[in-house]
Design a protein around this motif. Structure first.
Motif, PDB file in Angstrom:
ATOM      1  N   GLU A 152     -10.017  -4.054  -8.286  1.00  0.00           N
ATOM      2  CA  GLU A 152      -9.956  -2.278  -7.869  1.00  0.00           C
ATOM      3  C   GLU A 152     -10.727  -1.433  -9.106  1.00  0.00           C
ATOM      4  O   GLU A 152     -11.210  -0.831  -8.441  1.00  0.00           O
ATOM      5  CB  GLU A 152      -8.335  -1.880  -7.912  1.00  0.00           C
ATOM      6  CG  GLU A 152      -8.256  -0.463  -7.802  1.00  0.00           C
ATOM      7  CD  GLU A 152      -6.814  -0.091  -7.490  1.00  0.00           C
ATOM      8  OE1 GLU A 152      -6.725   1.202  -7.258  1.00  0.00           O
ATOM      9  OE2 GLU A 152      -6.002  -0.803  -8.017  1.00  0.00           O
TER      10      GLU A 152
ATOM     11  N   CYS B 263       0.654  -1.335  -0.010  1.00  0.00           N
ATOM     12  CA  CYS B 263      -0.046  -0.035  -0.102  1.00  0.00           C
ATOM     13  C   CYS B 263       1.037   1.385  -0.078  1.00  0.00           C
ATOM     14  O   CYS B 263       0.510   2.324  -0.792  1.00  0.00           O
ATOM     15  CB  CYS B 263      -0.934   0.106   1.206  1.00  0.00           C
ATOM     16  SG  CYS B 263      -2.365  -1.036   1.053  1.00  0.00           S
TER      17      CYS B 263
ATOM     18  N   ALA C 119      -9.531  -9.545   3.021  1.00  0.00           N
ATOM     19  CA  ALA C 119      -9.657  -7.968   2.674  1.00  0.00           C
ATOM     20  C   ALA C 119     -10.531  -7.271   3.943  1.00  0.00           C
ATOM     21  O   ALA C 119     -10.174  -6.376   4.169  1.00  0.00           O
ATOM     22  CB  ALA C 119     -10.351  -8.012   1.599  1.00  0.00           C
TER      23      ALA C 119
ATOM     24  N   THR D 114      -9.297   2.355  -0.044  1.00  0.00           N
ATOM     25  CA  THR D 114     -10.222   1.000   0.210  1.00  0.00           C
ATOM     26  C   THR D 114      -9.976   0.203  -0.981  1.00  0.00           C
ATOM     27  O   THR D 114      -9.749  -1.221  -0.783  1.00  0.00           O
ATOM     28  CB  THR D 114     -11.472   1.181   0.692  1.00  0.00           C
ATOM     29  OG1 THR D 114     -11.470   1.891   1.854  1.00  0.00           O
ATOM     30  CG2 THR D 114     -12.261  -0.278   0.797  1.00  0.00           C
TER      31      THR D 114
ATOM     32  N   GLN E  85     -11.429  -0.080   7.887  1.00  0.00           N
ATOM     33  CA  GLN E  85     -11.511   1.340   8.365  1.00  0.00           C
ATOM     34  C   GLN E  85     -11.774   1.659   9.841  1.00  0.00           C
ATOM     35  O   GLN E  85     -12.872   1.056   9.859  1.00  0.00           O
ATOM     36  CB  GLN E  85     -11.916   2.165   7.369  1.00  0.00           C
ATOM     37  CG  GLN E  85     -11.196   2.208   5.753  1.00  0.00           C
ATOM     38  CD  GLN E  85     -11.740   3.497   5.164  1.00  0.00           C
ATOM     39  OE1 GLN E  85     -12.225   4.327   5.079  1.00  0.00           O
ATOM     40  NE2 GLN E  85     -11.515   3.178   3.580  1.00  0.00           N
TER      41      GLN E  85
ATOM     42  N   CYS F  57      -8.217  -4.513   5.377  1.00  0.00           N
ATOM     43  CA  CYS F  57      -8.525  -3.306   4.686  1.00  0.00           C
ATOM     44  C   CYS F  57      -9.704  -2.458   5.564  1.00  0.00           C
ATOM     45  O   CYS F  57     -10.098  -1.539   4.982  1.00  0.00           O
ATOM     46  CB  CYS F  57      -9.120  -3.346   3.328  1.00  0.00           C
ATOM     47  SG  CYS F  57      -7.773  -4.270   2.267  1.00  0.00           S
TER      48      CYS F  57
ATOM     49  N   CYS G  92      -6.552  -1.168  -1.469  1.00  0.00           N
ATOM     50  CA  CYS G  92      -6.152  -2.261  -0.309  1.00  0.00           C
ATOM     51  C   CYS G  92      -6.928  -3.537  -0.841  1.00  0.00           C
ATOM     52  O   CYS G  92      -6.280  -4.596  -0.888  1.00  0.00           O
ATOM     53  CB  CYS G  92      -6.739  -1.624   0.948  1.00  0.00           C
ATOM     54  SG  CYS G  92      -6.342  -3.141   2.120  1.00  0.00           S
ATOM     55  N   ILE G  93      -7.945  -3.784  -1.249  1.00  0.00           N
ATOM     56  CA  ILE G  93      -8.711  -4.841  -1.900  1.00  0.00           C
ATOM     57  C   ILE G  93      -7.807  -5.371  -2.906  1.00  0.00           C
ATOM     58  O   ILE G  93      -7.994  -6.442  -3.092  1.00  0.00           O
ATOM     59  CB  ILE G  93     -10.182  -4.464  -1.757  1.00  0.00           C
ATOM     60  CG1 ILE G  93     -10.863  -4.092  -0.656  1.00  0.00           C
ATOM     61  CG2 ILE G  93     -10.839  -5.703  -2.507  1.00  0.00           C
ATOM     62  CD1 ILE G  93     -12.348  -3.603  -0.893  1.00  0.00           C
TER      63      ILE G  93
END
Length: 104
Positions: A27, A11, A97, A42, A103, A101, A45-46
């Motif tokens: 993505e 990341c 994920a 996000t 938050q 990922c 990250c995924i």
């Protein structure tokens, strides 16, 4: 713990290298989904979790789920052995994920 260190490094590399130019299928689908939680960070990250846990063809299938959620149900309930194997990989990807990922 190792996974989170690797993913954090990836990341960070995206932030430095401008990951949008290298968007993968997951993505891209995430960014185009229009969902409120689909922020660029996000979705990036995924995608990195997808890169670590899914093959290229698996990622294309997962991206189709984002575009067409009914397709996920079709694959999940299929009696086809390939679909069942994919679903196990996809489930692992989703769980990874979600934890990596998240938050907050």
């Amino acid at each position: 713990m190792k996974l989170s260190v690797v993913a954090a490094a990836l990341c960070a590399a995206v932030a430095v290298c401008g990951g949008a130019a290298f968007a993968g299928p997951v993505e891209s689908a995430c960014l185009k989904s229009g969902r409120s939680a689909a922020s660029p960070a996000t979705c990036t990250c995924i995608q990195y979790v997808a890169d670590m846990t899914l093959s290229g063809s698996d990622q294309k299938m997962a991206a189709r789920f984002i575009k067409d959620p009914d397709k996920a149900q079709e694959i999940r309930t299929s009696d086809n052995a390939k679909h069942e194997a994919f679903w196990l990989r996809y489930k692992n990807f989703g769980e990874t994920a979600e934890s990596f990922c998240a938050q907050g």
